[in-house]
Design an enzyme around this catalytic site. Structure first.
Site, PDB file in Angstrom:
ATOM      1  NE  ARG A  98      -0.253   0.271   4.986  1.00  0.00           N
ATOM      2  CZ  ARG A  98       0.701   1.061   5.445  1.00  0.00           C
ATOM      3  NH1 ARG A  98       1.086   2.119   4.735  1.00  0.00           N
ATOM      4  NH2 ARG A  98       1.302   0.805   6.597  1.00  0.00           N
ATOM      5  N   GLY A  99       0.221   2.394  -0.177  1.00  0.00           N
ATOM      6  CA  GLY A  99       0.921   3.651  -0.005  1.00  0.00           C
ATOM      7  C   GLY A  99       1.116   3.948   1.473  1.00  0.00           C
ATOM      8  CD  GLN A 101       7.292   6.550   5.208  1.00  0.00           C
ATOM      9  OE1 GLN A 101       7.960   5.729   5.850  1.00  0.00           O
ATOM     10  NE2 GLN A 101       7.750   7.103   4.090  1.00  0.00           N
ATOM     11  N   GLY A 183      -7.038  -0.243   2.747  1.00  0.00           N
ATOM     12  CA  GLY A 183      -8.176   0.565   3.175  1.00  0.00           C
ATOM     13  C   GLY A 183      -7.856   1.507   4.308  1.00  0.00           C
ATOM     14  CG  LEU A 184     -10.987   2.855   6.697  1.00  0.00           C
ATOM     15  CD1 LEU A 184     -11.798   3.906   7.445  1.00  0.00           C
ATOM     16  CD2 LEU A 184     -11.689   2.464   5.407  1.00  0.00           C
ATOM     17  CB  SER A 185      -7.009   1.339  10.825  1.00  0.00           C
ATOM     18  OG  SER A 185      -6.005   2.341  10.817  1.00  0.00           O
ATOM     19  CB  CYS A 201       1.399   8.137   8.974  1.00  0.00           C
ATOM     20  SG  CYS A 201      -0.032   7.093   9.322  1.00  0.00           S
TER      21      CYS A 201
END
Length: 254
Positions: A98-99, A101, A183-185, A201
């Site tokens: 993923r993108g 850090q 996705g996301l958290s 990040c």
């Protein structure tokens, strides 16, 4: 959470039948299958979503996978390992595609993976990111938590109060063949100490916070349900997620 863990075996995704593929006029919202995966190791989800993306066809329904991971750090494809500050933390590090850090996933955090065909939905990557961010902001607002984007720093941040600027949600995607995964958290109620062992990040000294620390009392499953409804509404371009019909939310433990 009420949903038990399930085995993830992403063979070629099933295409809808011929009747289901005929769009009415005006076109209905594109279907989204939501899979509640319980507590699942990160590696299993990582392998499964890549396999799903490689196997999907233009007729494969989009999916959202909702999961809670055992403790793990993940490092994006351009990530700098130096952002892991404690080498012997006892938490495994997984390098991913993923993108972004480095970030941390653990119990008490909602992770939602979005397996979306951007071309079919006529979405640019930036538009998808904006819609995901808006869904998170609306989810937090449902629990009286004000949050906002931050220019140049993907994710969602606390907007006011003593924890202003603290990160409460992270986001990172991979696009392959016009389809997204990862996705996301969202941090609901979790042990935040593992974030102290990283530059979240890539930002040194960035505070990370959860909803419970800000006074929200909702449990993981309630917040996850709210988040999923917001995500589906925004995938369809809706501006009022509360208008999402009950029947639009297909849930599966298969």
């Amino acid at each position: 959470m009420s949903a038990p863990p399930v085995s993830i075996v992403p063979s070629a995704p099933a295409a809808p039948d011929a009747a289901a593929s005929v769009a009415p006029n005006p076109p209905a919202a594109l279907p989204v299958t939501v899979r509640w995966l319980g507590e699942t190791p990160y590696d299993a989800c990582f392998d499964a979503m890549r396999a799903f993306t490689d196997a999907r066809t233009p007729d494969t329904d989009d999916e959202i996978w909702v999961v809670e991971h055992p403790p793990v750090y993940t490092l994006g494809q351009a990530g700098n390992p130096a952002h892991l500050l404690v080498a012997d933390s006892g938490v495994p590090l997984v390098k991913v595609d993923r993108g972004g850090q480095i970030t941390y996933h653990g119990p008490g955090q909602i992770v939602a993976y979005l397996l979306v065909d951007l071309r079919r939905r006529k979405l640019m990557v930036r538009t998808l990111v904006t819609r995901i961010e808006e869904a998170v902001i609306e989810t937090l607002a449902a629990y009286n938590l004000a949050s906002a984007r931050k220019a140049g720093a993907p994710g969602i941040y606390v907007e006011s109060g003593p924890h202003r600027g603290a990160k409460i949600a992270a986001l990172g995607l991979k696009i392959r063949n016009g389809c997204s995964y990862h996705g996301l958290s969202v941090n609901v109620k979790m042990d935040l100490r593992p974030f102290l062992a990283i530059n979240p990040c890539g930002y040194a000294g960035l505070e990370t916070i959860d909803m419970a620390s800000l006074g929200a009392t909702a449990d993981w499953h309630e917040v996850a349900q709210t988040l999923v409804r917001r995500l589906i509404a925004h995938l369809d371009g809706a501006t009022a997620a509360a208008a999402l019909p009950q029947q639009a939310l297909e849930q599966s433990n298969d």
